[in-house]
Design a protein around this motif. Structure first.
Motif, PDB file in Angstrom:
ATOM      1  N   ILE A  37       0.862  -1.185   0.000  1.00 35.03           N
ATOM      2  CA  ILE A  37       0.000   0.000   0.000  1.00 35.03           C
ATOM      3  C   ILE A  37       0.901   1.239   0.000  1.00 35.03           C
ATOM      4  O   ILE A  37       1.720   1.397   0.907  1.00 35.03           O
ATOM      5  CB  ILE A  37      -0.906   0.035   1.245  1.00 35.03           C
ATOM      6  N   PRO A  38       0.793   2.114  -0.981  1.00 37.22           N
ATOM      7  CA  PRO A  38       1.611   3.337  -0.962  1.00 37.22           C
ATOM      8  C   PRO A  38       1.361   4.131   0.322  1.00 37.22           C
ATOM      9  O   PRO A  38       0.215   4.263   0.764  1.00 37.22           O
ATOM     10  CB  PRO A  38       1.131   4.104  -2.201  1.00 37.22           C
ATOM     11  N   GLU A  39       2.420   4.650   0.912  1.00 37.43           N
ATOM     12  CA  GLU A  39       2.291   5.354   2.185  1.00 37.43           C
ATOM     13  C   GLU A  39       1.317   6.534   2.129  1.00 37.43           C
ATOM     14  O   GLU A  39       0.551   6.738   3.072  1.00 37.43           O
ATOM     15  CB  GLU A  39       3.669   5.823   2.666  1.00 37.43           C
ATOM     16  N   PRO A  40       1.314   7.347   1.041  1.00 35.16           N
ATOM     17  CA  PRO A  40       0.329   8.445   1.007  1.00 35.16           C
ATOM     18  C   PRO A  40      -1.109   7.933   1.038  1.00 35.16           C
ATOM     19  O   PRO A  40      -1.984   8.568   1.652  1.00 35.16           O
ATOM     20  CB  PRO A  40       0.641   9.157  -0.313  1.00 35.16           C
ATOM     21  N   VAL A  41      -1.356   6.799   0.387  1.00 33.59           N
ATOM     22  CA  VAL A  41      -2.700   6.217   0.387  1.00 33.59           C
ATOM     23  C   VAL A  41      -3.063   5.739   1.785  1.00 33.59           C
ATOM     24  O   VAL A  41      -4.159   6.013   2.300  1.00 33.59           O
ATOM     25  CB  VAL A  41      -2.800   5.053  -0.617  1.00 33.59           C
ATOM     26  N   LEU A  42      -2.130   5.035   2.435  1.00 34.96           N
ATOM     27  CA  LEU A  42      -2.383   4.540   3.785  1.00 34.96           C
ATOM     28  C   LEU A  42      -2.649   5.692   4.745  1.00 34.96           C
ATOM     29  O   LEU A  42      -3.552   5.621   5.591  1.00 34.96           O
ATOM     30  CB  LEU A  42      -1.198   3.705   4.269  1.00 34.96           C
ATOM     31  N   ARG A  43      -1.896   6.772   4.597  1.00 40.40           N
ATOM     32  CA  ARG A  43      -2.095   7.916   5.492  1.00 40.40           C
ATOM     33  C   ARG A  43      -3.465   8.551   5.262  1.00 40.40           C
ATOM     34  O   ARG A  43      -4.135   8.961   6.224  1.00 40.40           O
ATOM     35  CB  ARG A  43      -0.980   8.945   5.297  1.00 40.40           C
ATOM     36  N   ARG A  44      -3.901   8.640   4.008  1.00 41.06           N
ATOM     37  CA  ARG A  44      -5.226   9.206   3.741  1.00 41.06           C
ATOM     38  C   ARG A  44      -6.323   8.350   4.369  1.00 41.06           C
ATOM     39  O   ARG A  44      -7.290   8.868   4.931  1.00 41.06           O
ATOM     40  CB  ARG A  44      -5.454   9.334   2.224  1.00 41.06           C
ATOM     41  N   THR A  47      -6.209   8.820   8.104  1.00 38.91           N
ATOM     42  CA  THR A  47      -6.706  10.154   8.423  1.00 38.91           C
ATOM     43  C   THR A  47      -8.224  10.188   8.364  1.00 38.91           C
ATOM     44  O   THR A  47      -8.887  10.823   9.211  1.00 38.91           O
ATOM     45  CB  THR A  47      -6.115  11.199   7.460  1.00 38.91           C
ATOM     46  N   ALA A  48      -8.793   9.493   7.388  1.00 39.26           N
ATOM     47  CA  ALA A  48     -10.251   9.408   7.296  1.00 39.26           C
ATOM     48  C   ALA A  48     -10.815   8.724   8.532  1.00 39.26           C
ATOM     49  O   ALA A  48     -11.833   9.161   9.095  1.00 39.26           O
ATOM     50  CB  ALA A  48     -10.655   8.653   6.034  1.00 39.26           C
ATOM     51  N   ALA A  49     -10.164   7.644   8.975  1.00 35.16           N
ATOM     52  CA  ALA A  49     -10.618   6.950  10.179  1.00 35.16           C
ATOM     53  C   ALA A  49     -10.535   7.873  11.393  1.00 35.16           C
ATOM     54  O   ALA A  49     -11.467   7.934  12.206  1.00 35.16           O
ATOM     55  CB  ALA A  49      -9.773   5.701  10.405  1.00 35.16           C
ATOM     56  N   LEU A 147     -12.722   4.290   7.787  1.00 36.53           N
ATOM     57  CA  LEU A 147     -11.551   3.633   7.209  1.00 36.53           C
ATOM     58  C   LEU A 147     -11.959   2.751   6.031  1.00 36.53           C
ATOM     59  O   LEU A 147     -11.326   2.772   4.969  1.00 36.53           O
ATOM     60  CB  LEU A 147     -10.850   2.812   8.288  1.00 36.53           C
ATOM     61  N   TRP A 148     -13.018   1.995   6.228  1.00 34.33           N
ATOM     62  CA  TRP A 148     -13.472   1.044   5.212  1.00 34.33           C
ATOM     63  C   TRP A 148     -13.904   1.745   3.929  1.00 34.33           C
ATOM     64  O   TRP A 148     -13.544   1.341   2.820  1.00 34.33           O
ATOM     65  CB  TRP A 148     -14.642   0.247   5.782  1.00 34.33           C
ATOM     66  N   LEU A 149     -14.677   2.822   4.078  1.00 22.76           N
ATOM     67  CA  LEU A 149     -15.147   3.540   2.898  1.00 22.76           C
ATOM     68  C   LEU A 149     -14.004   4.261   2.195  1.00 22.76           C
ATOM     69  O   LEU A 149     -13.930   4.285   0.955  1.00 22.76           O
ATOM     70  CB  LEU A 149     -16.250   4.524   3.284  1.00 22.76           C
ATOM     71  N   ALA A 150     -13.097   4.849   2.974  1.00 23.79           N
ATOM     72  CA  ALA A 150     -11.945   5.512   2.368  1.00 23.79           C
ATOM     73  C   ALA A 150     -11.076   4.508   1.618  1.00 23.79           C
ATOM     74  O   ALA A 150     -10.596   4.779   0.509  1.00 23.79           O
ATOM     75  CB  ALA A 150     -11.121   6.225   3.441  1.00 23.79           C
ATOM     76  N   ALA A 151     -10.866   3.339   2.215  1.00 23.54           N
ATOM     77  CA  ALA A 151     -10.083   2.295   1.553  1.00 23.54           C
ATOM     78  C   ALA A 151     -10.743   1.866   0.244  1.00 23.54           C
ATOM     79  O   ALA A 151     -10.070   1.685  -0.782  1.00 23.54           O
ATOM     80  CB  ALA A 151      -9.919   1.095   2.484  1.00 23.54           C
ATOM     81  N   THR A 152     -12.058   1.721   0.270  1.00 20.36           N
ATOM     82  CA  THR A 152     -12.778   1.341  -0.949  1.00 20.36           C
ATOM     83  C   THR A 152     -12.605   2.395  -2.032  1.00 20.36           C
ATOM     84  O   THR A 152     -12.367   2.078  -3.204  1.00 20.36           O
ATOM     85  CB  THR A 152     -14.273   1.140  -0.635  1.00 20.36           C
ATOM     86  N   ALA A 153     -12.701   3.666  -1.645  1.00 19.65           N
ATOM     87  CA  ALA A 153     -12.524   4.751  -2.606  1.00 19.65           C
ATOM     88  C   ALA A 153     -11.112   4.756  -3.186  1.00 19.65           C
ATOM     89  O   ALA A 153     -10.905   5.196  -4.327  1.00 19.65           O
ATOM     90  CB  ALA A 153     -12.826   6.090  -1.936  1.00 19.65           C
ATOM     91  N   GLU A 154     -10.133   4.270  -2.414  1.00 15.75           N
ATOM     92  CA  GLU A 154      -8.732   4.228  -2.861  1.00 15.75           C
ATOM     93  C   GLU A 154      -8.404   2.956  -3.646  1.00 15.75           C
ATOM     94  O   GLU A 154      -7.263   2.745  -4.035  1.00 15.75           O
ATOM     95  CB  GLU A 154      -7.795   4.318  -1.650  1.00 15.75           C
ATOM     96  N   GLY A 155      -9.400   2.091  -3.846  1.00 19.01           N
ATOM     97  CA  GLY A 155      -9.149   0.856  -4.578  1.00 19.01           C
ATOM     98  C   GLY A 155      -8.595  -0.262  -3.720  1.00 19.01           C
ATOM     99  O   GLY A 155      -8.056  -1.244  -4.244  1.00 19.01           O
ATOM    100  N   CYS A 186      -8.030  -6.732   7.765  1.00 20.58           N
ATOM    101  CA  CYS A 186      -7.095  -7.085   6.701  1.00 20.58           C
ATOM    102  C   CYS A 186      -7.254  -6.035   5.604  1.00 20.58           C
ATOM    103  O   CYS A 186      -8.370  -5.803   5.123  1.00 20.58           O
ATOM    104  CB  CYS A 186      -7.422  -8.471   6.140  1.00 20.58           C
ATOM    105  N   VAL A 187      -6.152  -5.409   5.199  1.00 22.28           N
ATOM    106  CA  VAL A 187      -6.230  -4.278   4.272  1.00 22.28           C
ATOM    107  C   VAL A 187      -5.202  -4.452   3.167  1.00 22.28           C
ATOM    108  O   VAL A 187      -4.061  -4.866   3.430  1.00 22.28           O
ATOM    109  CB  VAL A 187      -5.979  -2.940   5.013  1.00 22.28           C
ATOM    110  N   GLY A 188      -5.591  -4.108   1.943  1.00 21.62           N
ATOM    111  CA  GLY A 188      -4.625  -4.145   0.853  1.00 21.62           C
ATOM    112  C   GLY A 188      -5.280  -4.049  -0.509  1.00 21.62           C
ATOM    113  O   GLY A 188      -6.510  -4.127  -0.632  1.00 21.62           O
TER     114      GLY A 188
END
Length: 225
Positions: A37-44, A47-49, A147-155, A186-188
């Protein structure tokens, strides 16, 4: 009154995009690629969470990021043992259905995120919690949903693992006494997100129609009008 369609948002986020993410979200098990997971994506996503609403602005959550393979293997072994405990309680028909369902993607995902609840955060005077002790726990669940919705939006995919004993996870991750482990996520990155949730696809349970869970004025008054 009959519920139809979706309300229109007046903010800058198009309503269609928001509802598309909500409807696309899935509890992921098999689809993880294991890619980083790219660090900028993980941080976003984190941050949403962390931007979730919380009772009395207590922000009672913490996020433990787990990449270590030995830790994840130990957790997976525990989860599979708990799966066996649950399976042993099912009748033959239900056990047959359950045998087709994967309950975790601990090894396949890129990252494990353990989300915890600290009831002492902001205590003793947590505004809004005096009458509902679990309001802080609800706040943590809101952070998980963000977190879940932000992750979904990030693919990304997210899978919530619940086949574990809290004390085991507390010991495994060194979580202090009094801090409650609420979820292992579990995230990825994923190959795809299923159109139909796993439990529906395998025949474990079907989603209820909205009309069946909406009540008017008092519980049990559910007729649309």
């Amino acid at each position: 009154m009959t519920i139809t369609g979706s309300p229109q948002l007046t903010d800058t986020v198009p309503a269609a995009d928001l509802y598309e993410v909500i409807n696309r979200r899935r509890d992921v098990r098999r689809e993880f690629t294991g890619a980083e997971i790219p660090e900028p994506v993980l941080r976003r996503v984190l941050t949403a969470a962390h931007s979730a609403p919380s009772v009395g602005l207590s922000q009672p959550w913490d996020f433990v990021l787990v990449r270590d393979q030995s830790t994840r293997r130990a957790f997976r072994e525990h989860v599979l043992a708990e799966r066996s405990v649950f399976a042993s309680q099912l009748d033959e028909e239900r056990a047959g259905t359950f045998s087709k369902i994967k309950v975790e993607g601990i090894a396949e995902s890129s990252l494990g995120i353990a989300v915890t609840y600290d009831p002492d955060r902001g205590a003793p005077q947590v505004l809004g919690r005096h009458a509902i002790a679990d309001a802080g726990l609800y706040s943590v669940c809101l952070a998980i949903q963000n977190l879940w919705l932000a992750a979904t939006a990030e693919g990304l995919g997210v899978g919530w693992v619940s086949f574990y004993r809290e004390e085991f996870l507390r010991r495994l991750l060194g979580i202090p006494t009094g801090v409650r482990p609420v979820a292992w996520l579990c995230v990825g990155p994923v190959r795809s997100l299923a159109d139909v949730p796993d439990l529906e696809r395998h025949g474990w349970r079907q989603r209820l129609p909205l009309e069946q869970v909406v009540h008017y004025e008092k519980y049990g008054h559910g007729r649309s009008r």
